[in-house]
Each structure stands twice: as structure tokens, then as C-alpha cells.
Design an enzyme around this catalytic site. Structure first.
Site, short mmCIF file in Angstrom:
data_model
loop_
_atom_site.label_atom_id
_atom_site.label_comp_id
_atom_site.label_asym_id
_atom_site.label_seq_id
_atom_site.Cartn_x
_atom_site.Cartn_y
_atom_site.Cartn_z
N HIS A 128 80.04 34.74 -22.81
CA HIS A 128 80.47 35.05 -24.18
C HIS A 128 81.08 36.45 -24.28
CE1 HIS A 128 78.09 31.51 -24.74
NE2 HIS A 128 76.97 32.16 -24.43
N CYS A 129 81.65 36.92 -23.20
CA CYS A 129 82.21 38.28 -23.13
C CYS A 129 81.15 39.35 -23.38
CB CYS A 129 83.38 38.45 -24.09
SG CYS A 129 84.80 37.40 -23.72
N ALA A 130 79.88 38.97 -23.26
CA ALA A 130 78.78 39.94 -23.33
C ALA A 130 78.19 40.05 -21.94
CB ALA A 130 77.73 39.48 -24.34
#
Length: 467
Positions: free
Chosen positions: A403-405
Site C-alpha cells: 500500500h506504498c507504506a
């Protein structure tokens, strides 16, 4: 906090195309579905479409009026002082990059930037690149420091954040709402920590600048930039029912007036003011609007905000969609209170249902804590990608990824760095949530309600549904 009655929700859902295909859209933290009325608006606008600030035709004048009025609508929506504080970009990512490039020349050797391990990559990688790749080419050493978060609660470690901020901290960057953990950091405290830095800014004041990535916060909360007192706030409209392609960077007007543009050319130049020895820039906000902007996207995004007020019945006195009239701040408050209440109810329901599945771990704050409307999880012995594919086979659209985290996944020791996530929007129903939970249970091979819902979660859901 008022939630939507079933008849209100049914009326809202009728204004979107996806229910006709029996889609269960629970990947809303990535992007939401636009209402049919917005597509109809775009079609109608195309009949008299012209460029802005570049013509004397009736079409150009009218398009310019609508485009400029859109800035006023957006400013009212976030309680900004005026349109002069805004610049439009393609996404939150580009908005954060715009802030980075505008600030780049102001960094001095020995400065530092403080951000957190819970950030979206878009609020870490630009600062990493600035410190590790760009500024070293100019002989400047600037450090990027990362604040920790509690692995159990998902909450930002404020003591650690404060310990990283010192007299050479020029900038603090913090998410307003994590798109993985769901955490909503106490931004007033983060502002106070940034202020505690004695860094001398170009305008003479002391303290670190504060940039908030509000991409997730904007989708389900009333973002009030005056109350936040942040120097920069970035967000995108595709998280809140508008089409793709429009992000916003808010910056305090006094700061924006001193910053150089992110891009050069076109509308950011004062008319007729280019000379061999100098170039004069346009007035705010057009100083930060190089080239032809996403005209229809900006108009459609602002009109989507107006449509939300109408859809949730926040103003019984009138309709706002397809008008340029000054938007009522009270109507914005009422609309986002309804959106927030509905999102909280769905999120609590999802957490309660998922918590009844053996071996499933939910990341981030517990039920009852402030949360963005998403739930990320993993199940022992099951790939999150397999779970997401199994959900899709049952018509439930989720997402498996980092999640781009990425930093947070690595920090938690998740290998591979991925989780499955369901996330909710205004048009989701309790039945959507139940179908998603049942699909997860089926995907991991567990019978219905294989384990009782923990009492704390059950009470939390009941409390929310009573509101």
C-alpha cells in the site's frame, strides 16, 4: 455523529454505476468511484470548453470563471483564507514533490528533515531523494530522520518524534491518516513539536515547517487548515469521489509568496513581463500554475464537493451542485460529519467481523480509536495476495500490497512486505462490509463465526451503530 439511514444510503448508491454490476468496492483508500452526475457534468462542459486565461471568446471567459470559482470552492472546503493559498497538481504525490522542489534551495548544510516510519512512500521518498541524491550534488549535507510508531497500537511515538527535532530541523512531515495502519496522529501535538525547533526560517520566524499528507484524512474528515496550522497540506480528490488527476497543495499565503515556483512557463508568468534580463511572475495562485492546467478535472473536482453536500442532505435549503455560488462552511461541516460518521460505523463493523477469524491480525489502532476508514490485515498461513484474489472471485474488490507504506511493513517485520486491505467510502453499505468479511472467512477456509467477536469490539460496534 449522525450516520446514514438505509433509505438515504440507497439513494446515494443509486447515483453510481458500480452497483449495477454487483461490485463490492472496498478498495477506496486507493481511489473512489465518481458519481454519474460528475461524468454528465464533464460531457456538458465539453460543449463549451476552452482554455483558461488565454482567450476573449465567450467560451474561454465562462470556462475561466468556472475554473477560478473552483479554487474558491476548494478553499472554503478546507477553510483556507483564500484561493491564493492553493496550487493544483496531478496528485498528492506531485503536490508533495512541488513543496520539496520549492523548498530545495533553502536547505543549508547540517539541516535535517523529520518524518515517520508510517508514511506513504510519497511523503518519504521525495525527502530521502532530496537528502541522499539531490542536495549532495550541491555539497550540502541534510539528514532525513524517521520517527517510530508503536507496533501494537499503531500510534505515532510522539516522544521519539520530539527527540528527533532540534534547532536544525527545517521541516517536519507527517501523515494525517495512515493508508496502512489507519492511524490518525494528534496533529496539534505534532505542530507543537515542530514549533519547538529553533530553526530560523527565511521569513524571520523560528520553528520547523510542518507538512501534512492529508490524502486519507481528506476522504473522511473535515480538513480545516486554519485549525491544523500546518504550513503545507497535500491531498487528492480521487479519494473523495472525484475523477483522477487533481491533487492540491495548500500553503500558507505568506510562505507561498516567498517560495519559487515548482514549474516554469505559461500562466505562471505575468502577462507581457518577460525580458532579456528578468522574468516577472503572475499573482497568486497563478504563480504556481505553469502551462495549461487540468481545467475540466479541477472544475469537476470542485463540483464533486458540492454534490457531496447535496447527496447527504447536509443543506435542506438549497442545492449546490452545478453552481458557482459561495459555498456555505456550515454545509461543509454538516456534510463531512455525516461522511465521517458513516465511515466510522463501517470500519468498526469490519473490524468486529474480521476479529472473529482465527489467526487474523489487524494492524493499527484498536476499535474505538480514531481511524481512517480502512482495515489492513494478514492471516497466519495465508498469502495476502491469495486472499485478495479469492475475494475478487466473490465480487469483493480489495487490495493486497504494501500500500506504498513500505517502511511500516518492513518495520513490523512482515515478510513479504504486504497485507490485505479493505477500505470504505460514502456509498458502501453494512451489507458490503458483511460480504467482505464472509469472503475473507471463506478464503481462509473457516466456517461462519468460527470464533466469537471479542466483547470490546462488539460493544464498540454497537455504540457506533447507536449514534
Amino acid at each position: 455523529m449522525r450516520t446514514l439511514a438505509s433509505r438515504e444510503l440507497e439513494l446515494i448508491r443509486s447515483q453510481f454505476a458500480f452497483p449495477l454490476r454487483d461490485r463490492i468496492v472496498t478498495n477506496n483508500a486507493a481511489s473512489t468511484q465518481p458519481p454519474l452526475a460528475v461524468f454528465e457534468l464533464l460531457r456538458d462542459l465539453s460543449e463549451t470548453y476552452e482554455n483558461v486565461h488565454r482567450g476573449q471568446s465567450d467560451a474561454s471567459v465562462r470556462t475561466t470563471e468556472m475554473f477560478e470559482a473552483s479554487f474558491d470552492t476548494i478553499a472554503t472546503w478546507i477553510n483556507a483564507a483564500s484561493r491564493r493559498t492553493l496550487s493544483m497538481h496531478r496528485s498528492t504525490t506531485e503536490a508533495i514533490n512541488a513543496a520539496m522542489y520549492s523548498l530545495m534551495a533553502d536547505f543549508r548544510d547540517g539541516d535535517n528533515i523529520v518524518t515517520t516510519l508510517m508514511e506513504h512512500n510519497s511523503n518519504y521518498v521525495p525527502w530521502h531523494a532530496l537528502c541522499r541524491e539531490i542536495l549532495p550534488r550541491f555539497g550540502r549535507r541534510v539528514e532525513c530522520r524517521l520517527a517510530q510508531f508503536d507496533h501494537e497500537t499503531g500510534e505515532l511515538d510522539l516522544d521519539h518524534l520530539a527527540s528527533l527535532v532540534d534547532s536544525r530541523t527545517k521541516l517536519v512531515c507527517c501523515t494525517g491518516g495512515s493508508n496502512f495502519l489507519g492511524t490518525k496522529p494528534p496533529l496539534a501535538t505534532v505542530r507543537a513539536i515542530a514549533d519547538a525547533s529553533a530553526y530560523p526560517q527565511p521569513d524571520g520566524r523560528r520553528g520547523a515547517l510542518l507538512l501534512i499528507d492529508a490524502a486519507q484524512l481528506f476522504a473522511s474528515s473535515r480538513v480545516d487548515v486554519e485549525r491544523l496550522d500546518a504550513d503545507f497540506v497535500a491531498f487528492s480528490f480521487h479519494k473523495l469521489l472525484a475523477p483522477f488527476g487533481v491533487g492540491v497543495l495548500y500553503a500558507k499565503e505568506a510562505l507561498r509568496a516567498t517560495l519559487p515556483p515548482f514549474l516554469y512557463g505559461g500562466d505562471m508568468i505575468a502577462e507581457g513581463r518577460v525580458f532579456p534580463d528578468r522574468v516577472e511572475y503572475n499573482e497568486l495562485p497563478w504563480k504556481f500554475s505553469a502551462g495549461t492546467p487540468n481545467i475540466l478535472g479541477v472544475i469537476a473536482s470542485a463540483q464533486t464537493l458540492r454534490l457531496i453536500v447535496d447527496m447527504v442532505g447536509a443543506d435542506a435549503e438549497r442545492a449546490w451542485f452545478r453552481t458557482d455560488d459561495p459555498l456555505s462552511p456550515d454545509a461543509v461541516d454538516a456534510a463531512m460529519e455525516i461522511v465521517a460518521g458513516h465511515a466510522a460505523s463501517l470500519t468498526h463493523r469490519a473490524m468486529a467481523g474480521l476479529a472473529s477469524i482465527d489467526g487474523l491480525r489487524i494492524y493499527g489502532p484498536a476499535a474505538g480509536a480514531a481511524r481512517t476508514p480502512l482495515v489492513a490485515f494478514n492471516v497466519d498461513g495465508h498469502s495476502p495476495f491469495d486472499i485478495a484474489r479469492a475475494l475478487n472471485a466473490q465480487g469483493v474488490e480489495s487490495r493486497a500490497a504494501c500500500h506504498c507504506a513500505t517502511l511500516a511493513h518492513h518495520d513490523l517485520g512482515i515478510d513479504p512486505p504486504a497485507s490485505c486491505r479493505v477500505s470504505f467510502a460514502l456509498y458502501n453499505s453494512p451489507e458490503d462490509v458483511d460480504r467482505a468479511v464472509d469472503a475473507v472467512r471463506d478464503a481462509v477456509g473457516q466456517s461462519f463465526r468460527s470464533r466469537p467477536i471479542p466483547s470490546a469490539l462488539q460493544h464498540s460496534v454497537e455504540d457506533v451503530e447507536r449514534v
